[in-house]
Design a protein around this motif. Structure first.
Motif, PDB file in Angstrom:
ATOM      1  N   PRO A 183     -69.217 -26.920 -26.970  1.00 36.74           N
ATOM      2  CA  PRO A 183     -67.420 -28.339 -27.393  1.00 36.74           C
ATOM      3  C   PRO A 183     -67.608 -29.133 -26.412  1.00 36.74           C
ATOM      4  N   PRO A 184     -67.377 -30.026 -27.399  1.00 40.47           N
ATOM      5  CA  PRO A 184     -66.789 -31.194 -26.887  1.00 40.47           C
ATOM      6  C   PRO A 184     -65.596 -31.184 -26.095  1.00 40.47           C
ATOM      7  N   ALA A 185     -64.966 -31.121 -25.278  1.00 34.54           N
ATOM      8  CA  ALA A 185     -64.113 -30.916 -24.605  1.00 34.54           C
ATOM      9  C   ALA A 185     -63.434 -31.339 -23.250  1.00 34.54           C
ATOM     10  N   GLU A 186     -62.537 -31.258 -22.999  1.00 32.71           N
ATOM     11  CA  GLU A 186     -61.699 -31.992 -21.834  1.00 32.71           C
ATOM     12  C   GLU A 186     -62.385 -31.257 -20.113  1.00 32.71           C
ATOM     13  N   SER A 187     -62.567 -30.677 -20.536  1.00 29.76           N
ATOM     14  CA  SER A 187     -62.920 -29.141 -19.564  1.00 29.76           C
ATOM     15  C   SER A 187     -64.633 -29.267 -18.884  1.00 29.76           C
ATOM     16  N   VAL A 188     -65.193 -29.831 -18.029  1.00 32.19           N
ATOM     17  CA  VAL A 188     -66.858 -29.786 -17.499  1.00 32.19           C
ATOM     18  C   VAL A 188     -67.184 -28.622 -17.375  1.00 32.19           C
ATOM     19  N   PRO A 189     -67.878 -27.799 -17.930  1.00 32.45           N
ATOM     20  CA  PRO A 189     -68.481 -26.459 -17.079  1.00 32.45           C
ATOM     21  C   PRO A 189     -68.718 -26.681 -16.727  1.00 32.45           C
ATOM     22  N   LEU A 190     -68.737 -25.865 -15.567  1.00 32.66           N
ATOM     23  CA  LEU A 190     -69.027 -25.289 -14.074  1.00 32.66           C
ATOM     24  C   LEU A 190     -70.493 -26.142 -13.804  1.00 32.66           C
ATOM     25  N   ILE A 191     -71.524 -25.425 -15.181  1.00 35.47           N
ATOM     26  CA  ILE A 191     -73.025 -26.084 -14.442  1.00 35.47           C
ATOM     27  C   ILE A 191     -72.718 -27.387 -14.593  1.00 35.47           C
ATOM     28  N   GLY A 192     -72.238 -27.849 -15.694  1.00 29.29           N
ATOM     29  CA  GLY A 192     -72.454 -29.331 -15.950  1.00 29.29           C
ATOM     30  C   GLY A 192     -71.520 -29.816 -14.601  1.00 29.29           C
ATOM     31  N   LYS A 193     -71.011 -29.698 -14.320  1.00 34.96           N
ATOM     32  CA  LYS A 193     -70.607 -29.614 -12.433  1.00 34.96           C
ATOM     33  C   LYS A 193     -71.661 -29.852 -11.470  1.00 34.96           C
ATOM     34  N   TYR A 194     -72.231 -29.324 -11.890  1.00 29.69           N
ATOM     35  CA  TYR A 194     -73.718 -28.619 -10.551  1.00 29.69           C
ATOM     36  C   TYR A 194     -74.670 -29.856 -11.356  1.00 29.69           C
ATOM     37  N   TYR A 195     -74.545 -30.087 -12.359  1.00 33.42           N
ATOM     38  CA  TYR A 195     -76.189 -30.747 -12.635  1.00 33.42           C
ATOM     39  C   TYR A 195     -74.869 -32.580 -12.744  1.00 33.42           C
ATOM     40  N   MET A 196     -73.946 -32.832 -12.910  1.00 31.89           N
ATOM     41  CA  MET A 196     -74.086 -33.804 -12.459  1.00 31.89           C
ATOM     42  C   MET A 196     -73.191 -34.203 -10.735  1.00 31.89           C
ATOM     43  N   ALA A 197     -73.348 -33.226  -9.744  1.00 30.00           N
ATOM     44  CA  ALA A 197     -73.368 -33.406  -8.818  1.00 30.00           C
ATOM     45  C   ALA A 197     -74.476 -33.587  -8.622  1.00 30.00           C
ATOM     46  N   THR A 198     -76.055 -32.632  -8.823  1.00 29.53           N
ATOM     47  CA  THR A 198     -77.197 -33.268  -8.410  1.00 29.53           C
ATOM     48  C   THR A 198     -77.930 -33.978  -8.531  1.00 29.53           C
ATOM     49  N   MET A 199     -77.491 -34.051  -9.857  1.00 23.62           N
ATOM     50  CA  MET A 199     -78.261 -35.807 -10.413  1.00 23.62           C
ATOM     51  C   MET A 199     -77.658 -36.435  -9.466  1.00 23.62           C
ATOM     52  N   THR A 200     -76.432 -37.372  -9.299  1.00 26.02           N
ATOM     53  CA  THR A 200     -76.290 -37.730  -8.622  1.00 26.02           C
ATOM     54  C   THR A 200     -76.264 -37.773  -6.980  1.00 26.02           C
ATOM     55  N   MET A 201     -76.900 -36.756  -6.572  1.00 32.30           N
ATOM     56  CA  MET A 201     -77.516 -36.609  -4.780  1.00 32.30           C
ATOM     57  C   MET A 201     -78.913 -37.203  -4.968  1.00 32.30           C
ATOM     58  N   VAL A 202     -79.538 -36.349  -6.828  1.00 30.04           N
ATOM     59  CA  VAL A 202     -80.924 -37.594  -6.752  1.00 30.04           C
ATOM     60  C   VAL A 202     -81.245 -38.941  -6.726  1.00 30.04           C
ATOM     61  N   THR A 203     -79.813 -39.787  -7.428  1.00 29.85           N
ATOM     62  CA  THR A 203     -79.697 -40.545  -8.000  1.00 29.85           C
ATOM     63  C   THR A 203     -79.759 -41.544  -6.153  1.00 29.85           C
ATOM     64  N   PHE A 204     -78.613 -40.608  -5.646  1.00 27.18           N
ATOM     65  CA  PHE A 204     -78.291 -41.269  -3.838  1.00 27.18           C
ATOM     66  C   PHE A 204     -79.698 -41.709  -3.372  1.00 27.18           C
ATOM     67  N   SER A 205     -80.386 -40.187  -3.474  1.00 27.34           N
ATOM     68  CA  SER A 205     -81.816 -39.681  -2.348  1.00 27.34           C
ATOM     69  C   SER A 205     -83.182 -41.042  -2.881  1.00 27.34           C
ATOM     70  N   THR A 206     -83.566 -40.776  -4.250  1.00 30.13           N
ATOM     71  CA  THR A 206     -83.930 -42.448  -4.306  1.00 30.13           C
ATOM     72  C   THR A 206     -83.452 -43.440  -3.666  1.00 30.13           C
ATOM     73  N   ALA A 207     -82.428 -44.316  -3.715  1.00 21.82           N
ATOM     74  CA  ALA A 207     -81.898 -44.827  -3.192  1.00 21.82           C
ATOM     75  C   ALA A 207     -82.051 -45.939  -1.857  1.00 21.82           C
TER      76      ALA A 207
END
Length: 426
Positions: free
Chosen positions: A266-290
């Protein structure tokens, strides 16, 4: 004979009976209704719309003052079963109902005893609203309340009580997605702003815990494996041409999993734990590619590149290279030779004459000025080429050191993040 007696009893009871009025001898007396709920099955939990669908067995018991008889007068007949539409029924409904359809339990029979006790057992499929908190998804636990009470009768006319401290789970069919921890009951007496009299109700709180095995296998483990694969781009040789493409491919794969997760949450203010993990991983992959792009820029420095700065030669090519075991071929780990400074080539002196030799013969080669100038030019060109090649090799080695350094950092970050998420499943 028993059938004729039952017909006679039915005619006698309902000769002057009406189901429109509350069946009490004294209108000032409150009618006690006992409510008992048995959870049979969890049909669906719609997290996106926050609707819980259950299959319940609801039992209501009360006493009808106008439906009593003497069993001896009817051949010992002490109970009959009649359609529930013929008797008065309490208007107890589900307050937090999320379905506009009428309940499907109106056509069941009631059991009527000789002392006026009425028992109404009815199955019902209920759709109730439930506030779903997905901040810990897929390792979350939910609390969904089902509040039953009379819609029109206040506490002075109808009093709702619960049988037992919790709903019965004896006939519960196990759900593949949710584990039921309990369903305690609590009676409340509330006064609403519309009315002055109190309204009692009974709230059954369903305690649920999600079975996370399917989500771990389908959503979490692929992301963990992909996140561990992303730092390996630093281990690929720069000449392979696949370093940047690997990072972009990993980023696209994580985006697909993120979209799959967003469709079910559901669209809510609280981000799921797995969603936070996805965002952290995507941020890490973006920085590693740069960083990979920057390191490849260092690796492909041309002959016109400046020499490696002294601090980088000392700190990165010296200490850090020994610590990370970045060495040349045939060189033992931890004993890398210090990089040599690039000698600056000496331009040829065109005005200077040939070196004076001890030979006094007129046909000696040492007196050929043109030939000596060409030899000096070739020598200086060779020295400049060696210096540029040595500078290029130093930049390549610096790129290898940076690759090894960021490989350790990003692999450690991916491993720590994966362990922090997976430890929630234990």
């Amino acid at each position: 004979a028993e059938g004729r007696l039952a017909h006679k009893l039915f005619r006698d009871l309902f000769a002057n009976y009406t189901s429109a009025l509350r069946p009490v001898a004294d209108t000032d007396q409150a009618l006690n209704v006992t409510l008992e709920v048995t959870l049979s099955q969890i049909i669906d939990m719609d997290e996106r719309n926050q609707v819980l669908t259950l299959y319940l067995w609801i039992r209501q018991e009360w006493t009808d003052a106008y439906l009593r008889w003497d069993p001896d007068a009817y051949g010992g007949l002490d109970a009959i079963r009649i359609p529930s539409s013929l008797v008065w029924r309490p208007d107890i409904i589900l307050y937090n109902k999320a379905d506009a359809q009428a309940p499907a339990s109106a056509s069941t029979n009631v059991v009527l005893r000789h002392d006026g006790a009425v028992r109404w057992d009815a199955p019902a499929i209920t759709r109730s609203s439930c506030r779903v908190d997905v901040s810990a998804f897929p390792f979350d636990a939910q609390r969904c309340g089902l509040t039953f009470g009379s819609w029109t009768h206040g506490g002075h006319q109808l009093d709702v009580q619960t049988r037992g401290a919790a709903a019965s789970l004896a006939d519960f069919v196990e759900n593949v997605e949710w584990r039921v921890l309990g369903m305690p009951a609590r009676r409340r007496v509330l006064t609403y702003g519309c009315c002055s009299e109190p309204y009692p109700d009974v709230t059954f709180t369903l305690l649920l815990r999600r079975r996370a095995a399917a989500y771990v296998c389908n959503l979490l483990l692929p992301c963990v494996l992909i996140s561990l694969l992303a730092p390996l781009a630093f281990h690929l040789p720069a000449d392979s041409g696949e370093k940047v493409s690997l990072g972009v491919t990993v980023l696209l794969a994580l985006t697909v999993f993120q979209l799959l997760l967003a469709e079910s949450m559901p669209p809510a203010e609280s981000v799921p734990l797995i969603g936070k993990y996805y965002m952290a991983t995507m941020t890490m992959v973006t920085f590693s590619t740069a960083l990979t792009i920057l390191i490849m820029n260092l690796h492909y420095c041309g002959p016109s590149a400046r020499p490696v700065p002294a601090w980088a030669r000392t700190l990165l090519l010296g200490r850090l290279a020994r610590g990370l075991c970045v060495r040349e071929r045939g060189e033992p780990c931890g004993q890398s030779r210090p990089p040599e400074s690039s000698p600056s080539p000496q331009p040829p002196d065109r005005e200077a004459g040939p070196p004076a030799g001890p030979c006094h013969e007129p046909r000696c080669l040492c007196h050929q000025e043109a030939l000596l100038r060409h030899v000096a030019t070739i020598t200086n060109t060779f020295h400049r080429h060696r210096a540029a090649q040595r500078c290029h090799e130093e930049w390549k080695r610096l790129a290898r050191v940076m690759d090894r350094f960021f490989l350790g950092i990003f692999f450690s970050m991916a491993l720590v993040m994966s362990l922090l998420v997976l430890v929630q499943a234990l």
